[in-house]
Structure formats: C-alpha cells, structure tokens
Write a protein that holds these residues in place. Sequence first.
Motif, mmCIF file in Angstrom:
data_model
loop_
_atom_site.group_PDB
_atom_site.id
_atom_site.type_symbol
_atom_site.label_atom_id
_atom_site.label_comp_id
_atom_site.label_asym_id
_atom_site.label_seq_id
_atom_site.Cartn_x
_atom_site.Cartn_y
_atom_site.Cartn_z
ATOM 1 N N VAL A 282 0.885 -1.175 0.000
ATOM 2 C CA VAL A 282 0.000 0.000 0.000
ATOM 3 C C VAL A 282 0.915 1.215 0.000
ATOM 4 O O VAL A 282 1.528 1.560 0.997
ATOM 5 N N GLU A 283 1.039 1.865 -1.155
ATOM 6 C CA GLU A 283 1.992 2.964 -1.282
ATOM 7 C C GLU A 283 1.382 4.300 -0.889
ATOM 8 O O GLU A 283 2.095 5.240 -0.574
ATOM 9 N N LYS A 284 0.058 4.365 -0.917
ATOM 10 C CA LYS A 284 -0.593 5.643 -0.571
ATOM 11 C C LYS A 284 -2.053 5.380 -0.210
ATOM 12 O O LYS A 284 -2.723 4.580 -0.868
ATOM 13 N N VAL A 285 -2.511 6.063 0.823
ATOM 14 C CA VAL A 285 -3.945 6.076 1.131
ATOM 15 C C VAL A 285 -4.451 7.429 0.656
ATOM 16 O O VAL A 285 -3.926 8.468 1.056
ATOM 17 N N ILE A 286 -5.439 7.400 -0.238
ATOM 18 C CA ILE A 286 -5.929 8.662 -0.809
ATOM 19 C C ILE A 286 -7.107 9.175 0.027
ATOM 20 O O ILE A 286 -8.084 8.453 0.237
ATOM 21 N N GLU A 287 -6.971 10.401 0.501
ATOM 22 C CA GLU A 287 -8.041 10.984 1.324
ATOM 23 C C GLU A 287 -8.929 11.853 0.458
ATOM 24 O O GLU A 287 -8.548 12.978 0.116
ATOM 25 N N ILE A 288 -10.095 11.345 0.087
ATOM 26 C CA ILE A 288 -10.991 12.155 -0.740
ATOM 27 C C ILE A 288 -11.932 12.952 0.157
ATOM 28 O O ILE A 288 -12.176 12.583 1.302
ATOM 29 N N ASP A 289 -12.443 14.019 -0.418
ATOM 30 C CA ASP A 289 -13.340 14.898 0.327
ATOM 31 C C ASP A 289 -14.735 14.261 0.374
ATOM 32 O O ASP A 289 -15.302 13.926 -0.660
ATOM 33 N N LEU A 290 -15.246 14.065 1.566
ATOM 34 C CA LEU A 290 -16.592 13.511 1.715
ATOM 35 C C LEU A 290 -17.503 14.600 2.260
ATOM 36 O O LEU A 290 -17.128 15.294 3.198
ATOM 37 N N GLN A 291 -18.671 14.743 1.647
ATOM 38 C CA GLN A 291 -19.568 15.820 2.068
ATOM 39 C C GLN A 291 -20.916 15.278 2.532
ATOM 40 O O GLN A 291 -21.351 14.226 2.057
ATOM 41 N N GLY A 292 -21.557 16.020 3.397
ATOM 42 C CA GLY A 292 -22.944 15.748 3.798
ATOM 43 C C GLY A 292 -23.260 14.297 4.028
ATOM 44 O O GLY A 292 -22.711 13.645 4.916
ATOM 45 N N GLU A 293 -24.168 13.773 3.173
ATOM 46 C CA GLU A 293 -24.632 12.387 3.312
ATOM 47 C C GLU A 293 -23.498 11.385 3.159
ATOM 48 O O GLU A 293 -23.503 10.317 3.774
ATOM 49 N N GLU A 294 -22.517 11.720 2.287
ATOM 50 C CA GLU A 294 -21.381 10.806 2.080
ATOM 51 C C GLU A 294 -20.619 10.630 3.386
ATOM 52 O O GLU A 294 -20.291 9.519 3.800
ATOM 53 N N LYS A 295 -20.353 11.754 4.047
ATOM 54 C CA LYS A 295 -19.600 11.737 5.302
ATOM 55 C C LYS A 295 -20.413 10.990 6.375
ATOM 56 O O LYS A 295 -19.871 10.155 7.109
ATOM 57 N N ALA A 296 -21.719 11.267 6.413
ATOM 58 C CA ALA A 296 -22.576 10.600 7.410
ATOM 59 C C ALA A 296 -22.592 9.098 7.158
ATOM 60 O O ALA A 296 -22.511 8.288 8.093
ATOM 61 N N GLY A 297 -22.669 8.707 5.872
ATOM 62 C CA GLY A 297 -22.671 7.279 5.523
ATOM 63 C C GLY A 297 -21.358 6.610 5.886
ATOM 64 O O GLY A 297 -21.324 5.496 6.410
ATOM 65 N N PHE A 298 -20.260 7.320 5.615
ATOM 66 C CA PHE A 298 -18.934 6.775 5.927
ATOM 67 C C PHE A 298 -18.791 6.604 7.442
ATOM 68 O O PHE A 298 -18.335 5.566 7.926
#
Length: 320
Positions: A282-298
């Motif tokens: 695993v050379e990199k963990v990519i941190e994507i931007d999560l918003q609203g419902e996406e963040k709540a779901g995550f």
Amino acid sequence: MARNKIALVGAGQIGGTLAHLIGLKELGDVVLFDIADGIPQGKSLDLAESSPVEGFDAAMSGTQTYEGIAGADVVIVTAGVPRKPGMSRDDLLGINLKVMESVGKGIAAHAPDAFVICITNPLDAMVWALQKFSGLPAHKVVGMAGVLDSSRFRYFLAEEFGVSVEDVTAFVLGGHGDTMVPLARYSTVAGIPLPDLVKMGWTTQDKLDRIIQRTRDGGAEIVGLLKTGSAFYAPASSAIAMAESYLKDKKRVLPCAAHLSGQYGLTDMYVGVPIVIGAGGVEKVIEIDLQGEEKAGFDKSVGSVTGLMDACKAIKPELA
Ligand code: APR
C-alpha cells in the motif's frame, strides 16, 4: 528470473477460482493450502492438467502444512466459513477470528515478506485481526472488498445506461457490509458523474437509488440465489486485480480495506478507502473529500466496523 510464488490459504470456491485465474494470467506458481484433506491436492492437480490445453506454465501444488507456503510473494486468504442463507457476515465473526489467528501465525512463520490480501468475512474486522496476529507491516496486509463492491456497482450502472462496463467507473467506500458507501459523485460514465447523468435525464434519482441499494445487497443477492454458498467468481477476480497491481508494480488506484493511521481521522483500524497498490504494497492512502450524506454514511459504516472490532477484542483480548 524465477516465477512469483502465490500462496492461497483456503482452497474452497474462491481459492480454486483464484488459482485458475493466476494460471490463465500466468501470474506465478500457485500453492493451495487447506485443512480439508485432499481438496488442495485435488484442485491443484486438476488445474495443472488444464495447463497444456490453456497453454500456461505455472506450477500448481496443494499442501496441508504451512511449510508449503514458505517464501510466497503474495498470500491470498479465503480460509474460513462462508455465509449461508440468513446468516449475516457478522455471524461469521467468532468462527473466522479463530481461523485468522492460525493463518496469521502461519504466514508470520513462513511467508513474512509476502503481500497479504484477505477476503475472509466479516472483511474489515478479519483483515485487521489478521494483520495483528501476523505482525506483518500494515502496508503489506490489505482486505479485498471495495474492488468487488465497485465492480458490482459498475455492472449494474452499465446495464442501466446500456453502455460498456469498461466506460463505467465507480467508487464504493466504507466497510464491506450493509453500511458500505457507494459514492455517486465519484462514479462516472466516461467521466460524467452520476448526478450529472440524472440532470441530463439519462436515468432518474429513483433508479440510481435502487442501484445503490442493490449494490449494498450484492453479496446477499448471490447467497440467496446459490443457497449453498456465497459469491466466488467476482471476489476472485477482484483480489487478482490487487495481486497483479502489486506483482507488476502497476500502482493501480483501488478501493480496498486498508490500515488507517490518522487518515480520515481514524487510527488503528481497517476500512475501505482508495489506495495505490504497487511494489511497495500500500503505497498511498488517498483521502478524498466527503460531504454531507457521504460523510454521514462513511461515519456510520466506520461505526459498524468498530463494533465488529470490539466484538473481536471481547473474544481475543490480546487484539486490544
Ligand atoms: N485453515 C485453512 N483453511 C481453512 C481453515 C483453516 N483454519 N478453516 C477453513 N478452511 C477452508 C475450508 O476447508 C474451505 O475449503 O477454507 C475454505 C473456504 O472455502 P469455501 O467454504 O468454499 O468458501 P469461499 O466461498 O471460498 O469463501 C471464502 O470468503 O467471502 C468470504 O466469508 C467468505 O470466509 C469466506 C471466504
């Protein structure tokens, strides 16, 4: 140059399919390991006997001792009990946790330099436990879930839009379970995000919601149809994509259950996130931007994985 050695711990439905794909793609020599007497030996001989017809050169062997996996470059773990109808992935936890302990110790003793891909469910908790039991570096131990969940999402979307599966990209993050998070905003048809396709009238939000739910229930749909086991073709293909990226240093960006050490605000846990897999693991963990419902779901999904980890800690306090 010597061929790669790929050890498959678990020679059941997924294990056999993995061996077949490895042969057809000539990724390396295969050792099938299983506790069931005769199964790894029988499957490896059967596969080897297909090699002259298929035209691949790969040694296939079966073993019931961990010595057989010695020096493996890649280990793919499917050992355990699969889901039966009516059984949730979580019901499997107690049984498969014990299996992860013996497999982890076997890998530590005989293949400590391997890149390890875990498929056994409940995935996020099992890969976390396997990494701890094995003591291997966290960047060399990953779980296969997101590639499979995303592949199911892609397939359903391609069907809906009447386009090639090749032109559909999709992202499913979070834990591998009912709380997985298919991300419409990051999923596209030839680069056009799904919300735009709804605006363009190519599909409706209602249809999209149903596809997202079908993706979440993808594993259970197959279990319901097969009745005597769980999915194996697509899970095997998904793990092979990860193994191939490592062995060929392809640096593919794939959603996988990866160890987090601060990313997404989480530490010492495994959950599905986009990562880069190359020769370094695993050379990199990519941190994507999560918003609203996406963040709540995550967050909800993370909560359910944490619950499974707590259940593991209650059974095996040394994991705490
Ligand atoms: N060590 C090695 N092999 C084991 C062990 C163990 N301790 N315990 C069980 N096995 C073997 C079984 O003998 C069986 O051959 O694991 C194999 C599992 O194969 P299947 O039952 O056919 O299951 P499969 O469909 O391949 O799924 C494997 O993936 O999807 C997940 O939750 C699912 O845990 C399951 C795994």
